[in-house]
Enzyme design. Structure first.
Site, PDB file in Angstrom:
ATOM      1  N   THR A   1      21.527 -71.668  89.385  1.00  0.00           N
ATOM      2  CA  THR A   1      22.777 -71.419  90.082  1.00  0.00           C
ATOM      3  C   THR A   1      22.783 -72.155  91.402  1.00  0.00           C
ATOM      4  O   THR A   1      21.864 -72.013  92.194  1.00  0.00           O
ATOM      5  CB  THR A   1      23.012 -69.926  90.380  1.00  0.00           C
ATOM      6  OG1 THR A   1      23.931 -69.822  91.457  1.00  0.00           O
ATOM      7  CG2 THR A   1      21.761 -69.200  90.767  1.00  0.00           C
TER       8      THR A   1
ATOM      9  N   GLY B   1      32.262 -69.749  78.710  1.00  0.00           N
ATOM     10  CA  GLY B   1      32.867 -69.041  77.575  1.00  0.00           C
ATOM     11  C   GLY B   1      32.139 -69.356  76.272  1.00  0.00           C
ATOM     12  O   GLY B   1      31.067 -69.971  76.264  1.00  0.00           O
TER      13      GLY B   1
ATOM     14  N   ARG C   1      26.701 -80.642  93.832  1.00  0.00           N
ATOM     15  CA  ARG C   1      25.971 -80.113  92.670  1.00  0.00           C
ATOM     16  C   ARG C   1      25.775 -81.161  91.567  1.00  0.00           C
ATOM     17  O   ARG C   1      25.062 -80.917  90.610  1.00  0.00           O
ATOM     18  CB  ARG C   1      26.647 -78.857  92.128  1.00  0.00           C
ATOM     19  CG  ARG C   1      27.915 -79.081  91.359  1.00  0.00           C
ATOM     20  CD  ARG C   1      28.414 -77.793  90.731  1.00  0.00           C
ATOM     21  NE  ARG C   1      29.303 -78.092  89.635  1.00  0.00           N
ATOM     22  CZ  ARG C   1      30.038 -77.209  88.984  1.00  0.00           C
ATOM     23  NH1 ARG C   1      29.997 -75.946  89.319  1.00  0.00           N
ATOM     24  NH2 ARG C   1      30.806 -77.569  87.994  1.00  0.00           N
TER      25      ARG C   1
ATOM     26  N   ASP D   1      24.822 -71.543  93.656  1.00  0.00           N
ATOM     27  CA  ASP D   1      25.229 -70.568  94.677  1.00  0.00           C
ATOM     28  C   ASP D   1      24.073 -69.701  95.176  1.00  0.00           C
ATOM     29  O   ASP D   1      24.227 -68.959  96.132  1.00  0.00           O
ATOM     30  CB  ASP D   1      26.317 -69.632  94.119  1.00  0.00           C
ATOM     31  CG  ASP D   1      27.604 -70.373  93.798  1.00  0.00           C
ATOM     32  OD1 ASP D   1      27.709 -71.553  94.167  1.00  0.00           O
ATOM     33  OD2 ASP D   1      28.491 -69.757  93.171  1.00  0.00           O
TER      34      ASP D   1
ATOM     35  N   GLY E   1      23.126 -69.499  84.886  1.00  0.00           N
ATOM     36  CA  GLY E   1      23.269 -68.539  85.976  1.00  0.00           C
ATOM     37  C   GLY E   1      23.333 -67.098  85.502  1.00  0.00           C
ATOM     38  O   GLY E   1      22.876 -66.762  84.398  1.00  0.00           O
TER      39      GLY E   1
HETATM   40  N1  LIG Z   1      28.386 -60.558  79.933  1.00  0.00           N
HETATM   41  C1  LIG Z   1      28.176 -61.616  79.168  1.00  0.00           C
HETATM   42  N2  LIG Z   1      27.745 -61.477  77.892  1.00  0.00           N
HETATM   43  C2  LIG Z   1      27.524 -62.548  77.099  1.00  0.00           C
HETATM   44  N3  LIG Z   1      27.698 -63.814  77.500  1.00  0.00           N
HETATM   45  C3  LIG Z   1      28.135 -64.043  78.751  1.00  0.00           C
HETATM   46  C4  LIG Z   1      28.391 -62.960  79.650  1.00  0.00           C
HETATM   47  N4  LIG Z   1      28.810 -63.485  80.824  1.00  0.00           N
HETATM   48  C5  LIG Z   1      28.820 -64.821  80.656  1.00  0.00           C
HETATM   49  N5  LIG Z   1      28.405 -65.158  79.429  1.00  0.00           N
HETATM   50  C6  LIG Z   1      28.292 -66.512  78.875  1.00  0.00           C
HETATM   51  O1  LIG Z   1      27.363 -67.264  79.658  1.00  0.00           O
HETATM   52  C7  LIG Z   1      27.805 -68.598  79.812  1.00  0.00           C
HETATM   53  C8  LIG Z   1      27.795 -68.999  81.247  1.00  0.00           C
HETATM   54  O2  LIG Z   1      28.473 -68.031  82.056  1.00  0.00           O
HETATM   55  P1  LIG Z   1      29.225 -68.458  83.394  1.00  0.00           P
HETATM   56  O3  LIG Z   1      30.275 -69.458  83.067  1.00  0.00           O
HETATM   57  O4  LIG Z   1      29.638 -67.221  84.083  1.00  0.00           O
HETATM   58  O5  LIG Z   1      28.150 -69.268  84.230  1.00  0.00           O
HETATM   59  P2  LIG Z   1      26.796 -68.800  84.887  1.00  0.00           P
HETATM   60  O6  LIG Z   1      25.718 -68.785  83.885  1.00  0.00           O
HETATM   61  O7  LIG Z   1      27.009 -67.521  85.638  1.00  0.00           O
HETATM   62  O8  LIG Z   1      26.518 -70.017  85.850  1.00  0.00           O
HETATM   63  P3  LIG Z   1      27.224 -70.347  87.252  1.00  0.00           P
HETATM   64  O9  LIG Z   1      28.125 -69.208  87.615  1.00  0.00           O
HETATM   65  O10 LIG Z   1      26.079 -70.481  88.213  1.00  0.00           O
HETATM   66  O11 LIG Z   1      27.923 -71.607  87.032  1.00  0.00           O
HETATM   67  C9  LIG Z   1      29.190 -68.687  79.179  1.00  0.00           C
HETATM   68  O12 LIG Z   1      29.069 -69.367  77.941  1.00  0.00           O
HETATM   69  C10 LIG Z   1      29.608 -67.248  78.999  1.00  0.00           C
HETATM   70  O13 LIG Z   1      30.388 -67.038  77.844  1.00  0.00           O
HETATM   71  O1  LIG Z   2      34.669 -75.788  88.258  1.00  0.00           O
HETATM   72  P1  LIG Z   2      33.572 -75.111  87.533  1.00  0.00           P
HETATM   73  O2  LIG Z   2      32.714 -76.018  86.751  1.00  0.00           O
HETATM   74  O3  LIG Z   2      34.012 -73.918  86.778  1.00  0.00           O
HETATM   75  O4  LIG Z   2      32.566 -74.559  88.636  1.00  0.00           O
HETATM   76  C1  LIG Z   2      32.918 -74.012  89.841  1.00  0.00           C
HETATM   77  C2  LIG Z   2      32.044 -72.858  90.177  1.00  0.00           C
HETATM   78  O5  LIG Z   2      30.722 -73.068  89.801  1.00  0.00           O
HETATM   79  C3  LIG Z   2      29.842 -72.649  90.835  1.00  0.00           C
HETATM   80  O6  LIG Z   2      29.269 -73.785  91.382  1.00  0.00           O
HETATM   81  C4  LIG Z   2      28.761 -71.790  90.267  1.00  0.00           C
HETATM   82  O7  LIG Z   2      27.982 -72.590  89.431  1.00  0.00           O
HETATM   83  C5  LIG Z   2      30.700 -71.942  91.849  1.00  0.00           C
HETATM   84  O8  LIG Z   2      30.262 -72.101  93.146  1.00  0.00           O
HETATM   85  C6  LIG Z   2      32.025 -72.568  91.618  1.00  0.00           C
HETATM   86  O9  LIG Z   2      33.077 -71.694  91.930  1.00  0.00           O
HETATM   87 MG   LIG Z   3      27.806 -67.103  87.592  1.00  0.00          MG
END
Ligand SMILES: Nc1ncnc2c1ncn2[C@@H]1O[C@H](COP(=O)(O)OP(=O)(O)OP(=O)(O)O)[C@@H](O)[C@H]1O
Ligand SMILES: O=P(O)(O)OC[C@H]1O[C@](O)(CO)[C@@H](O)[C@@H]1O
Ligand SMILES: [Mg+2]
Length: 533
Positions: free
Chosen positions: A259, A206, A420, A261, A230
């Site tokens: 990532t 977030g 992880r 995953d 990710g």
């Molecule tokens: N569509 C988007 N536009 C702008 N910022 C985004 C968007 N989606 C996610 N973010 C921002 O990217 C950051 C990481 O997003 P998220 O928590 O989904 O993890 P991720 O990068 O997908 O990694 P993972 O899922 O592998 O843990 C957060 O700070 C989130 O607010």
């Molecule tokens: O508990 P957190 O830190 O939100 O992360 C959990 C999620 O993060 C991931 O490892 C992706 O980074 C997912 O497999 C899992 O659901």
């Molecule tokens: Mg993600």
């Protein structure tokens, strides 16, 4: 989507536009707005139009933006690496600007050449002077082995290869840009960090406020932004890049995909994945030992994988002690003929014990049916999952208690965060190093709005939209899943409808490429992911 009229332009890119290609351009594919090489213009929605370059025999380059797309006439400088004694032994160290990497390497004699990405690596000329650079690094999303290695190698790469001295760490993910102080990063302070799990910078979900983030970049005089995270993070990086471009700033934005995953599209695999699979073996071994030593012992191991079951699939294939692997992509049912509970009974009768590996995202619909509805989200908008491991364990226990067919001894192991939070293994360390260096070379060469990744073993610069438009998933109609089924000897648990649905989903024409891209697509395998082959 309707196709746009053909407006092929025979264009020769001037040789001094060193990042441009000497190719005939540019007919659009499908609904993609047309652009000449090196264009990078704004599309109708205020978003940068993809840079697509067409060559002969169906050759397509999905190029990345360059600072000169919106800041023409930037001065260039010789790459300081040319005077670096460590690299003087390399025969052809600088990457030729016309080198590209093919997305598909399995081709037929009559195949079209298909999609390519720009090859990563150092360029003869760079767009930043060493003392002009203020770089920053941020880590976002969940943890992953290798994060600290990438941080270390961006810092050391900038220092050692390019003489850059100003590198800032953004603390606590995207929100750290506007809510925390930065920390100074130098080779000395990052020297040992690759031996630790996690990220020394902290991470978060977030809090992505584009305006505030770009204000902070501008206020701090940052001109290279390295963003490790990710799919969500890369979406965030993409909008940061758009805003930077809108403001006309000389700031390069480079994404390094992270990532656990392995759900990021296009790239071969993500750093830390191998380490996670290796770490998962310890949990599977423990489950096996426990199960083997008890009467009708069942070991259940839950592994990460929110939408993609790669960790579960690879950990199962590596172990050979697993009798059943459940992943989000392959629906399963509990009760009835050919269903999971019947299979467990059968395996226990045959072997006296069994091990089940379940990815955390598996069976979520089933759990939701039997519990409460699931529509909770985390701060980034990701679906919050119900605990499939606990639920499944309870269902199995209930079934055997009810049927009174045999006493069972079930042990549930949940190593979720352990796999992880560990430091990366040796091969992930090397991979992370190369990714970091490729990102540094790209930013120094003036490329921006790109994610770096290995495509068929070659490091490439991939435009953000290709990384963010879909997630990488296990394709259950591909060979790798068939290998798994044959190694565990488990039934597929699919109904005919499930099977038809997944076949439809894995059809190449439904994945990314629309009708007008059939020429490109003819070389495509049935899946986007190399991990499926
Ligand atoms: N569509 C988007 N536009 C702008 N910022 C985004 C968007 N989606 C996610 N973010 C921002 O990217 C950051 C990481 O997003 P998220 O928590 O989904 O993890 P991720 O990068 O997908 O990694 P993972 O899922 O592998 O843990 C957060 O700070 C989130 O607010
Ligand atoms: O508990 P957190 O830190 O939100 O992360 C959990 C999620 O993060 C991931 O490892 C992706 O980074 C997912 O497999 C899992 O659901
Ligand atoms: Mg993600």
């Amino acid at each position: 989507m309707g196709s746009l009229p053909d407006v092929s332009i025979a264009q020769k890119i001037p040789a001094e536009s060193s990042h441009c290609f000497h190719l005939r351009t540019s007919r659009s594919i499908g609904s993609v707005p047309r652009l000449r090489a090196g264009g990078g213009r704004m599309g109708s929605e205020g978003k940068t139009a993809p840079k697509i370059v067409h060559g002969d025999s169906g050759y397509v380059l999905e190029d990345v933006p360059h600072l000169t797309d919106y800041l023409p006439n930037l001065p260039t400088y010789p790459n300081p690496l040319q005077d670096n004694p460590a690299y003087s032994v390399v025969k052809q160290y600088f990457v030729n600007n016309n080198d590209t990497v093919a997305q598909k390497i399995v081709v037929h004699m009559d195949s079209q050449r298909g999609i390519h990405f720009r090859r990563a690596g150092p360029r003869q000329r760079v767009y930043f002077e060493s003392d002009e650079v203020t770089a920053c690094i941020v880590t976002c999303g969940g943890l992953c082995p290798g994060l600290n290695t990438v941080i270390r190698e961006i810092v050391c790469g900038l220092y050692d290869m390019y003489g850059v001295r100003n590198v800032l760490g953004i603390v606590g993910g995207y929100k750290g840009f506007y809510s925390c102080n930065t920390i100074d990063l130098a080779p000395k302070s990052v020297n040992d960090i690759h031996k630790r799990g996690g990220t020394i910078l902290g991470s978060s979900r977030g809090g992505h406020d584009t305006e505030k983030i770009v204000d902070s970049i501008q206020d701090r005089g940052i001109n290279q932004v390295y963003i490790i995270g990710g799919d969500g993070t890369q979406k965030g990086a993409s909008v940061i890049f758009e805003e930077i471009q809108r403001r006309g700033l000389k700031v390069a934005v480079a994404g390094i995909p992270k990532t656990i995953d392995n759900d990021i599209a296009v790239i071969d695999k993500s750093f830390g994945f191998d380490t996670a699979v290796e770490e998962a073996q310890r949990a599977i071994n423990a489950a096996h030992v426990e199960a083997e030593s008890a009467e009708n012992g069942i070991g259940v191991v839950k592994l990460m994988g929110r939408y993609s079951g790669f960790i579960a699939m690879y950990a199962t294939l590596a172990s050979r002690d697993v009798d059943c692997c459940l992943i989000p992509e392959s629906p399963f049912h509990l009760e009835g003929k050919g269903r999971l509970l019947e299979f467990i009974e059968k395996r226990l009768k045959e072997n006296g014990h069994m091990v089940i590996v379940v990815a955390e995202g598996a069976g979520q619909d089933l759990i939701a049916e039997s519990m409460r509805s699931m529509n909770q989200q985390d701060a980034s908008g990701n679906k919050l999952l119900l605990d499939v491991g606990l639920w499944l364990s309870q269902k199995i226990k209930d079934h055997f208690a009810r049927s009174k067919k045999m006493p069972i001894n079930l042990k549930y192991i949940d190593p979720t965060y352990m796999i992880r939070a560990v430091p990366s293994n040796a091969s992930d360390n090397v991979y992370s190093t190369l990714l970091a260096h490729s990102a540094v070379h790209g930013a120094m060469a003036g490329y921006t709005g790109f994610t770096v990744g290995s495509v068929n073993g070659r490091h490439s610069y991939i435009p953000f939209h290709r990384i963010t438009e879909k997630q990488n998933k296990v394709v259950i109609t591909d060979r790798m899943w068939a290998r798994l089924l044959s190694s565990t000897n488990q039934p597929s648990f699919l109904s005919q409808k499930d099977f038809d649905d997944s076949k439809k989903e894995s059809e190449p024409s439904k994945q990314l490429l629309n009708e007008n891209r059939k020429d490109v697509n003819s070389t495509a395998n049935s899946s986007e992911s190399k991990m499926n082959h």
